[in-house]
Design an enzyme around this catalytic site. Structure first.
Site, PDB file in Angstrom:
ATOM      1  N   GLU A 277       0.759  -1.106  -0.102  1.00  0.00           N
ATOM      2  CA  GLU A 277       0.033  -0.037   0.020  1.00  0.00           C
ATOM      3  C   GLU A 277       0.982   1.285   0.071  1.00  0.00           C
ATOM      4  O   GLU A 277       0.538   2.386  -0.814  1.00  0.00           O
ATOM      5  CB  GLU A 277      -0.887  -0.019   1.196  1.00  0.00           C
ATOM      6  CG  GLU A 277      -2.069  -1.064   1.264  1.00  0.00           C
ATOM      7  CD  GLU A 277      -2.940  -0.936   0.213  1.00  0.00           C
ATOM      8  OE1 GLU A 277      -3.066   0.011  -0.650  1.00  0.00           O
ATOM      9  OE2 GLU A 277      -3.953  -1.901  -0.031  1.00  0.00           O
ATOM     10  N   ARG A 281       0.919   3.875  -3.330  1.00  0.00           N
ATOM     11  CA  ARG A 281       0.227   5.069  -2.974  1.00  0.00           C
ATOM     12  C   ARG A 281       1.287   6.325  -2.897  1.00  0.00           C
ATOM     13  O   ARG A 281       1.250   7.084  -3.402  1.00  0.00           O
ATOM     14  CB  ARG A 281      -0.550   5.063  -2.090  1.00  0.00           C
ATOM     15  CG  ARG A 281      -1.877   4.142  -2.023  1.00  0.00           C
ATOM     16  CD  ARG A 281      -2.665   4.128  -1.043  1.00  0.00           C
ATOM     17  NE  ARG A 281      -3.506   3.037  -0.821  1.00  0.00           N
ATOM     18  CZ  ARG A 281      -4.865   2.983  -0.670  1.00  0.00           C
ATOM     19  NH1 ARG A 281      -5.472   4.078  -0.179  1.00  0.00           N
ATOM     20  NH2 ARG A 281      -5.530   1.793  -0.523  1.00  0.00           N
ATOM     21  N   ASP A 409      -5.295  -9.492  -8.408  1.00  0.00           N
ATOM     22  CA  ASP A 409      -5.365  -8.571  -9.668  1.00  0.00           C
ATOM     23  C   ASP A 409      -4.201  -8.029 -10.307  1.00  0.00           C
ATOM     24  O   ASP A 409      -3.885  -8.163 -11.429  1.00  0.00           O
ATOM     25  CB  ASP A 409      -6.322  -7.286  -9.458  1.00  0.00           C
ATOM     26  CG  ASP A 409      -5.997  -6.870  -7.932  1.00  0.00           C
ATOM     27  OD1 ASP A 409      -4.857  -7.060  -7.412  1.00  0.00           O
ATOM     28  OD2 ASP A 409      -6.910  -5.835  -7.784  1.00  0.00           O
ATOM     29  N   GLU A 546     -11.542   1.255 -10.639  1.00  0.00           N
ATOM     30  CA  GLU A 546     -11.185   0.311 -11.748  1.00  0.00           C
ATOM     31  C   GLU A 546     -11.890   0.434 -12.937  1.00  0.00           C
ATOM     32  O   GLU A 546     -11.111   0.383 -14.302  1.00  0.00           O
ATOM     33  CB  GLU A 546     -11.334  -1.260 -11.367  1.00  0.00           C
ATOM     34  CG  GLU A 546     -10.203  -1.588 -10.381  1.00  0.00           C
ATOM     35  CD  GLU A 546     -10.514  -0.963  -8.792  1.00  0.00           C
ATOM     36  OE1 GLU A 546     -11.469  -0.574  -8.620  1.00  0.00           O
ATOM     37  OE2 GLU A 546      -9.429  -0.824  -8.141  1.00  0.00           O
TER      38      GLU A 546
HETATM   39  C1  DMJ Z   1      -6.221   1.014  -5.233  1.00  0.00           C
HETATM   40  O1  DMJ Z   1      -5.154   1.431  -4.167  1.00  0.00           O
HETATM   41  C2  DMJ Z   1      -5.384   0.087  -6.528  1.00  0.00           C
HETATM   42  O2  DMJ Z   1      -5.981   0.557  -7.649  1.00  0.00           O
HETATM   43  C3  DMJ Z   1      -5.173  -0.997  -6.208  1.00  0.00           C
HETATM   44  O3  DMJ Z   1      -4.614  -1.836  -7.161  1.00  0.00           O
HETATM   45  C4  DMJ Z   1      -6.571  -1.977  -6.018  1.00  0.00           C
HETATM   46  N1  DMJ Z   1      -7.274  -1.147  -4.950  1.00  0.00           N
HETATM   47  C5  DMJ Z   1      -7.428   0.147  -4.816  1.00  0.00           C
HETATM   48  C6  DMJ Z   1      -8.539   0.892  -5.741  1.00  0.00           C
HETATM   49  O4  DMJ Z   1      -9.651   0.095  -5.641  1.00  0.00           O
END
Ligand code: DMJ
Length: 644
Positions: A277, A281, A409, A546
């Site tokens: 995370e 970010r 994902d 997404e």
């Molecule tokens: C974000 O932090 C990123 O896109 C991550 O890959 C998946 N989840 C969240 C948003 O939904």
């Protein structure tokens, strides 16, 4: 009243076999036919024969025969017919019921060697010759520096001289500055140019105002209780929003955010953080803002953070631990499990590689790319990976779920994007693994619903039992697939991308709020009345990006404005159901317009991703961020493409 005089008409159900398909119908058809003149009969026969020939040509079309025309077709001119039209044009494939047909369409021509050679040149025209000879030169780091930001650049030129950075860092930085100077006039962000972009900026400023007033310096705004929540205590919303502020040309807000980062964002704090995370970010946000603005303060912060995160990779297997204490730099697995999430350990590489290449310190890139090799060497199910991996043993957890949603994902996303980030020069195994995995998705996870024929991607529980469940997170995939197709991936990827995009859109449109739930279920064998349904516990919407991300890629790559219109419908729904007095909030229920159950939480990705992708989707200039020069990390932070 004399009931006997009343005329009561009752509509009785009629046995369908006697009407549409039954003997009565056949008799009446014959009668009509006999009444026709010879000329009319001949005319009908000619039309029918013509129709049969047309259908025959349509059916015999496949990748093999179309390969040449695919190679010659400039991608800019691909028009992906949106939704209804496309249904009519392409017809529907019954994937679950007709595996051989599916195989014919998706696999018949997927020769690995040919696919890899279908790289795109600068015009987006795929070639089938050696891709090394047709790649673009390494992307220059664009300088989008604004006039009133110039003082920062001069300041950091001085900083380069004053600070005692290692020599190679300084030299590299001077090269970067030189590149910036050279491209000084290129691609300035001009701010919103139309009504829709202005509406996005308004939404952004409304969110920013609430955050500034009630949560400044904290991770997330709680807009209803007018308070905040802290996850890592790193001002996540500010850092995640930096490059969006820059791209939207919100100069005052960018300057206040910059000052906060400069003065208050410190990483020498005794706090456990999640590697993934914080990488996507914070590290991603700092690096991308550095590249866009040329302001070295952001790179300095990124380097400090990178040094504190890198101990995570110091595990027996090289697969990183999920958490680290920023002050003590001690890494460890998550408290709740011995395993890391597969997506988390494989979604660090864009950022760590960029950090290395921006600072000439190879350690970051080396640590992160070792993980690529480890994962590549593990046994997989047709390229599909279980969602958990153990950092000590370096092995996937046995019988873990296989999914394109949560915990897996972005593994697939970064296989493609790493290859793009390096100008398609990284080890070929990444792009090979990507193609194998997409083939695995098509073979094992793709199904169509029985009635409305929505294509979706399900999960394999215990690694084997199919479950017709799709996370909203999976809706990043259409965009990634299209990006891959633009860069030479096979046509089957394009088909999957456009079918899946449509399904994702339906997960929004089928809800009374026109907002998608966190998880959708699909009718597998007619056990449910509707083809797409939502369980009460999955009906929340967290303001996730997404699907908007995918719409952005579809618009940016095809130029088809229908994708903008679809995005606008959803943007209006966000405004209607998630906007509150002091920001925007997650909601607990998309199934009822009158009972949305606001959750009092504005996640940092609302500003960092969702609104950024909306803004870019509505841009008059679909190259506002040039996809041949930048690759977005999974948190929508653009990083430069460069070969070295
Ligand atoms: C974000 O932090 C990123 O896109 C991550 O890959 C998946 N989840 C969240 C948003 O939904």
């Amino acid at each position: 009243m004399d009931l006997r005089k009343e005329h009561i008409s009752v509509l009785l159900p009629i046995n369908s076999s006697d009407t549409i398909y039954g003997p009565q119908a056949r008799k009446s058809l014959k009668r009509h036919w006999n009444q026709l003149s010879r000329f009319q009969k001949n005319l009908i026969c000619i039309v029918l024969v013509g129709l049969c020939i047309f259908v025959f040509f349509l059916v015999s079309y496949d990748d093999t025969t179309s390969k040449q025309s695919k190679i010659e077709q400039p991608l800019e001119h691909i028009q992906i017919a949106p939704f209804k039209d496309r249904h009519e044009n392409l017809g529907q494939l019954h994937l679950a019921e007709a595996a051989p047909e599916r195989d014919r369409i998706f696999h018949s021509t997927e020769s690995k060697v040919e696919e890899v050679n279908l790289a795109a040149n600068g015009n987006g025209i795929p070639h089938d010759d050696n891709r090394n000879s047709i790649d673009e030169p390494p992307a220059m780091i664009q300088n989008h520096r604004r006039e009133n930001n110039n003082h920062q650049s001069h300041e950091h030129e001085n900083e380069v001289k004053i600070r005692s950075e290692p020599k190679d860092v300084v030299e590299n930085e001077e090269n970067v500055l030189e590149e910036n100077r050279r491209s000084d006039s290129a691609n300035d962000f001009k701010g919103p140019t139309n009504v829709r972009q202005r509406a996005v900026v308004d939404a952004f400023l409304h969110s920013w105002k609430g955050y500034k007033e009630y949560a400044w310096g904290h991770d997330n705004l709680k807009p209803i209780s007018m308070s905040y929540s802290d996850w890592f205590g790193l001002g996540l919303t500010i850092v995640d929003a930096l490059d969006a502020l820059y791209i939207m040309d919100l100069q005052d807000e960018f300057d206040e955010a910059r000052s906060w980062v400069d003065q208050y964002l410190r990483f020498d704090v005794n706090r456990d953080v999640n590697l993934f995370e914080v990488t996507i970010r914070v590290l991603g946000g700092l690096l991308s803002t550095y590249h866009l603005s040329g302001d070295k303060m952001f790179l300095d912060k990124a380097l400090d953070l990178g040094k504190r995160l890198i101990p995570c990779f110091d595990s027996p297997s090289g697969i990183p631990y999920s958490d680290v204490n920023l002050e003590t730099m001690k890494a460890h697995p998550p408290k709740w499990s011995p395993d890391s999430s597969t997506s988390e350990v494989t979604t660090l590489q864009l950022e760590f590689r960029d950090l290395s290449r921006s600072t000439s310190n190879n350690d970051f890139e080396m640590a992160a790319t070792k993980v690529n090799v480890k994962i590549h060497d593990l046994e997989k199910n047709e390229g599909l990976v279980p969602i958990f991996i153990n950092a000590n043993t370096g092995q996937f957890r046995n019988f873990a779920t296989i999914s394109l949603g949560a915990r897996a994902d972005s593994y697939y996303e970064y296989l493609l994007k790493q290859w793009l980030q390096t100008g398609k020069k990284t080890d070929d195994f990444l792009i090979d693994d990507y193609q194998t995995a997409i083939r695995g998705v098509i073979n094992q996870l793709v199904r169509k619903t029985p009635n409305e024929k929505h294509l979706y991607i399900g999960e394999l529980i215990n690694g084997k039992d199919f479950k017709p469940k799709m996370d909203h997170l999976t809706c990043y995939l259409p965009g990634t697939l299209l990006l891959g197709y633009k860069n030479g991936m096979p046509k089957s990827h394009l088909k999957l991308a456009s079918d899946l995009l449509e399904t994702c859109y339906q997960t929004y449109m089928k809800q009374p709020t026109q907002l998608a739930p966190e998880i959708s279920y699909f009718n597998l064998n007619g056990e449910s009345e509707s083809d797409i349904y939502v369980k009460t516990n999955d009906a929340h919407n967290l303001l996730r990006p997404e699907f908007i991300e995918s719409l952005y890629y579809f618009y940016a790559i095809t130029g088809n404005k229908t994708y903008q219109d679809m995005g606008w419908t959803i943007f209006e729904a966000f405004n209607k159901y998630t906007k509150v007095k002091n920001g925007y909030t997650s909601i607990g229920n998309v199934k009822n317009q009158l009972n949305t159950r606001p959750r009092d939480m504005m996640e940092s990705f609302w500003l960092g991703e969702t609104l950024k992708y909306f803004y870019l989707l509505f841009s008059d200039d679909r190259s506002e961020i040039d996809l041949d020069k930048y690759v977005f990390n999974t948190e929508a932070h653009p990083l430069p493409i460069r070969e070295y």
